[in-house]
Design a protein around this motif. Structure first.
Motif, short mmCIF file in Angstrom:
data_model
loop_
_atom_site.label_atom_id
_atom_site.label_comp_id
_atom_site.label_asym_id
_atom_site.label_seq_id
_atom_site.Cartn_x
_atom_site.Cartn_y
_atom_site.Cartn_z
N GLY A 164 0.81 -1.21 0.00
CA GLY A 164 0.00 0.00 0.00
C GLY A 164 0.84 1.27 0.00
O GLY A 164 1.98 1.28 0.46
N GLU A 165 0.26 2.33 -0.49
CA GLU A 165 0.99 3.59 -0.61
C GLU A 165 1.24 4.27 0.73
O GLU A 165 2.03 5.21 0.82
CB GLU A 165 0.25 4.55 -1.55
CG GLU A 165 0.21 4.05 -2.99
CD GLU A 165 -0.28 5.09 -3.96
OE1 GLU A 165 -0.66 6.20 -3.50
OE2 GLU A 165 -0.30 4.81 -5.18
N ASP A 166 0.57 3.78 1.78
CA ASP A 166 0.76 4.38 3.10
C ASP A 166 1.91 3.71 3.88
O ASP A 166 2.15 4.03 5.05
CB ASP A 166 -0.52 4.32 3.92
CG ASP A 166 -1.03 2.89 4.09
OD1 ASP A 166 -0.67 2.01 3.29
OD2 ASP A 166 -1.82 2.66 5.03
N ILE A 167 2.65 2.81 3.24
CA ILE A 167 3.76 2.13 3.90
C ILE A 167 4.94 3.10 4.08
O ILE A 167 5.21 3.95 3.22
CB ILE A 167 4.21 0.88 3.08
CG1 ILE A 167 5.18 0.02 3.87
CG2 ILE A 167 4.81 1.29 1.74
CD1 ILE A 167 4.59 -0.79 4.95
N GLU A 168 5.63 2.99 5.20
CA GLU A 168 6.85 3.77 5.46
C GLU A 168 8.04 2.82 5.35
O GLU A 168 8.11 1.82 6.08
CB GLU A 168 6.79 4.41 6.84
CG GLU A 168 5.65 5.39 7.00
CD GLU A 168 5.59 5.97 8.41
OE1 GLU A 168 6.52 5.72 9.20
OE2 GLU A 168 4.61 6.66 8.71
N ILE A 169 8.96 3.13 4.45
CA ILE A 169 10.05 2.22 4.12
C ILE A 169 11.38 2.73 4.64
O ILE A 169 11.72 3.90 4.48
CB ILE A 169 10.14 2.00 2.60
CG1 ILE A 169 8.84 1.41 2.05
CG2 ILE A 169 11.32 1.09 2.24
CD1 ILE A 169 8.78 1.33 0.53
N LEU A 170 12.13 1.83 5.26
CA LEU A 170 13.51 2.09 5.68
C LEU A 170 14.41 1.18 4.86
O LEU A 170 14.12 -0.01 4.70
CB LEU A 170 13.68 1.81 7.17
CG LEU A 170 15.04 2.11 7.81
CD1 LEU A 170 15.32 3.61 7.79
CD2 LEU A 170 15.10 1.57 9.23
N LEU A 171 15.50 1.72 4.32
CA LEU A 171 16.50 0.93 3.60
C LEU A 171 17.70 0.72 4.52
O LEU A 171 18.25 1.69 5.04
CB LEU A 171 16.95 1.64 2.32
CG LEU A 171 15.87 2.11 1.35
CD1 LEU A 171 16.51 2.80 0.14
CD2 LEU A 171 14.99 0.95 0.90
N HIS A 172 18.09 -0.54 4.71
CA HIS A 172 19.22 -0.84 5.60
C HIS A 172 20.15 -1.80 4.86
O HIS A 172 19.72 -2.87 4.42
CB HIS A 172 18.71 -1.49 6.89
CG HIS A 172 19.72 -1.57 7.99
ND1 HIS A 172 19.38 -1.54 9.33
CD2 HIS A 172 21.07 -1.69 7.97
CE1 HIS A 172 20.47 -1.62 10.07
NE2 HIS A 172 21.51 -1.73 9.26
N GLY A 173 21.41 -1.42 4.73
CA GLY A 173 22.36 -2.27 4.03
C GLY A 173 23.62 -2.50 4.83
O GLY A 173 24.03 -1.65 5.62
N ILE A 174 24.24 -3.67 4.62
CA ILE A 174 25.50 -4.01 5.25
C ILE A 174 26.53 -4.28 4.15
O ILE A 174 26.26 -5.06 3.22
CB ILE A 174 25.36 -5.25 6.16
CG1 ILE A 174 24.44 -4.93 7.35
CG2 ILE A 174 26.71 -5.74 6.65
CD1 ILE A 174 24.16 -6.12 8.26
N SER A 175 27.70 -3.65 4.23
CA SER A 175 28.81 -3.85 3.30
C SER A 175 28.39 -3.53 1.86
O SER A 175 28.06 -2.38 1.57
CB SER A 175 29.37 -5.26 3.44
OG SER A 175 30.59 -5.40 2.77
N MET A 176 28.36 -4.50 0.97
CA MET A 176 27.91 -4.23 -0.39
C MET A 176 26.47 -3.73 -0.39
O MET A 176 26.08 -2.91 -1.22
CB MET A 176 28.04 -5.48 -1.26
CG MET A 176 27.76 -5.25 -2.73
SD MET A 176 27.88 -6.76 -3.74
CE MET A 176 26.28 -7.53 -3.36
N GLY A 177 25.67 -4.25 0.54
CA GLY A 177 24.30 -3.77 0.68
C GLY A 177 24.24 -2.32 1.12
O GLY A 177 23.35 -1.56 0.72
N ALA A 178 25.21 -1.91 1.95
CA ALA A 178 25.28 -0.51 2.37
C ALA A 178 25.68 0.37 1.20
O ALA A 178 25.14 1.47 1.02
CB ALA A 178 26.27 -0.36 3.52
#
Length: 315
Positions: A164-178
């Motif tokens: 849904g468009e009301d979702i709040e998203i956080l992006l979290h990465g480690i190493s290559m993911g960072a």
């Protein structure tokens, strides 16, 4: 004439040696078929055996929760796999999800085993993608963030469409993911993305491999990196410094939390400081004393979780 012939012969030998060295490095490092998790862990130098018990317990707890395999098609036609952990909200609870991007030679369900406990306790749904050429995702050539940042946009779209468009998203990465999430920060992100967390991210594949060749193999970067760059442009479609996190964060407009271990020998902490200085968006930085590569959370859980708490509150 004898001297000239000898000199030409030596130059030819050196050139041939450079070609062999470049091909060996490229095939060993940039292609899926030659990836080796144990080799990468040895190079990173982190002793994960000391955390075996807590990792096993948290993996058990994570896998006991409902989850499902999900898929998307990348911009260049690869079938990418992820594991989705939905979350049933309680009354008044915000609708939040974290997309967790793993490191080099790992896979979606590995690097965030420990941190899953934090996100479960804080009411987050979770999505754990396998990067291209990793896990159950298709692909021959590793993206090192440069291609994965575009795949990240696809996963963000998947979340919005399915949650849904009301979702709040956080992006979290480690190493290559960072590196992936930092490189993605310079793209046009949808409003659902509220913040980015980078744990031991590097600037670019060119710069991190130059560091590894120098410090771990005691070899010069030339001609290996330059040769690998040419090969990668032809085979994988991107240059090894074509996308650099320190340049991308200059265009960032989402808050970024930078985390790095002071004793990281694989991705030096100086890279964190450098990217942080270039970052144009609201930013915070946590340097965990004594932590090796990817070890910051386990070395000081209290400081790591407090930094996340403060960062998320400000979002």
């Amino acid at each position: 004439m004898g001297i000239l012939r000898a000199g030409a012969a030596c130059a030819g030998i050196l050139a041939a040696a450079g070609v062999v060295e470049t091909a060996y490095f490229y095939n060993r490092t940039m292609k899926r078929s030659n990836m080796d998790v144990e080799r990468t862990m040895k190079m990173a130098g982190t002793d994960w055996s000391q955390y075996a018990d807590v990792l096993a317990e948290r993996k058990r707890a994570m896998l006991s929760r409902p989850h499902q395999d999900v898929y998307q098609t990348s911009f260049d036609g690869l079938k990418l796999h992820g594991t989705y952990f939905p979350r049933e909200r309680e009354a008044g609870e915000r609708k939040r999800l974290v997309i967790c991007f793993h490191g080099y030679t790992s896979k979606g369900m590995s690097d965030f085993t420990g941190l899953s406990d934090y996100y479960i306790r804080h009411g987050y749904a979770m999505l754990h993608p396998d990067a291209r050429a990793h896990g159950d995702s298709e692909g021959v050539y590793i993206g090192f963030g440069c291609l994965d940042r575009k795949d990240a946009l696809g996963w963000i779209d998947w979340v919005v469409q399915n949650c849904g468009e009301d979702i709040e998203i956080l992006l979290h990465g480690i190493s290559m993911g960072a590196a992936t999430v930092l490189m993605a920060s310079g793209l046009s992100l949808p409003p659902q993305v509220k913040g980015i967390v980078s744990d031991c991210g590097f600037t670019s594949p060119k710069e991190v491999f130059t560091h590894v060749l120098k410090t771990m193999y005691h070899l010069p970067a030339f001609p290996v990196i330059q040769g690998a760059d040419l090969i990668n442009k032809k085979l994988a479609g991107y240059g090894m410094d074509e996308c650099n996190a320190k340049r991308e964060v200059e265009k960032a407009d989402r808050p970024i939390l930078f985390i790095h271990g002071s004793k990281d020998t694989f991705v030096p902490v100086e890279m964190c400081h450098e990217i942080y200085e270039h970052c144009a968006s609201p930013k915070k930085k946590l340097i965990v004393e004594g932590a090796a590569h990817g070890e910051s959370y386990f070395k000081n859980m209290k400081a790591y979780e407090e930094a996340l708490d403060e960062f998320i509150r400000r979002l």
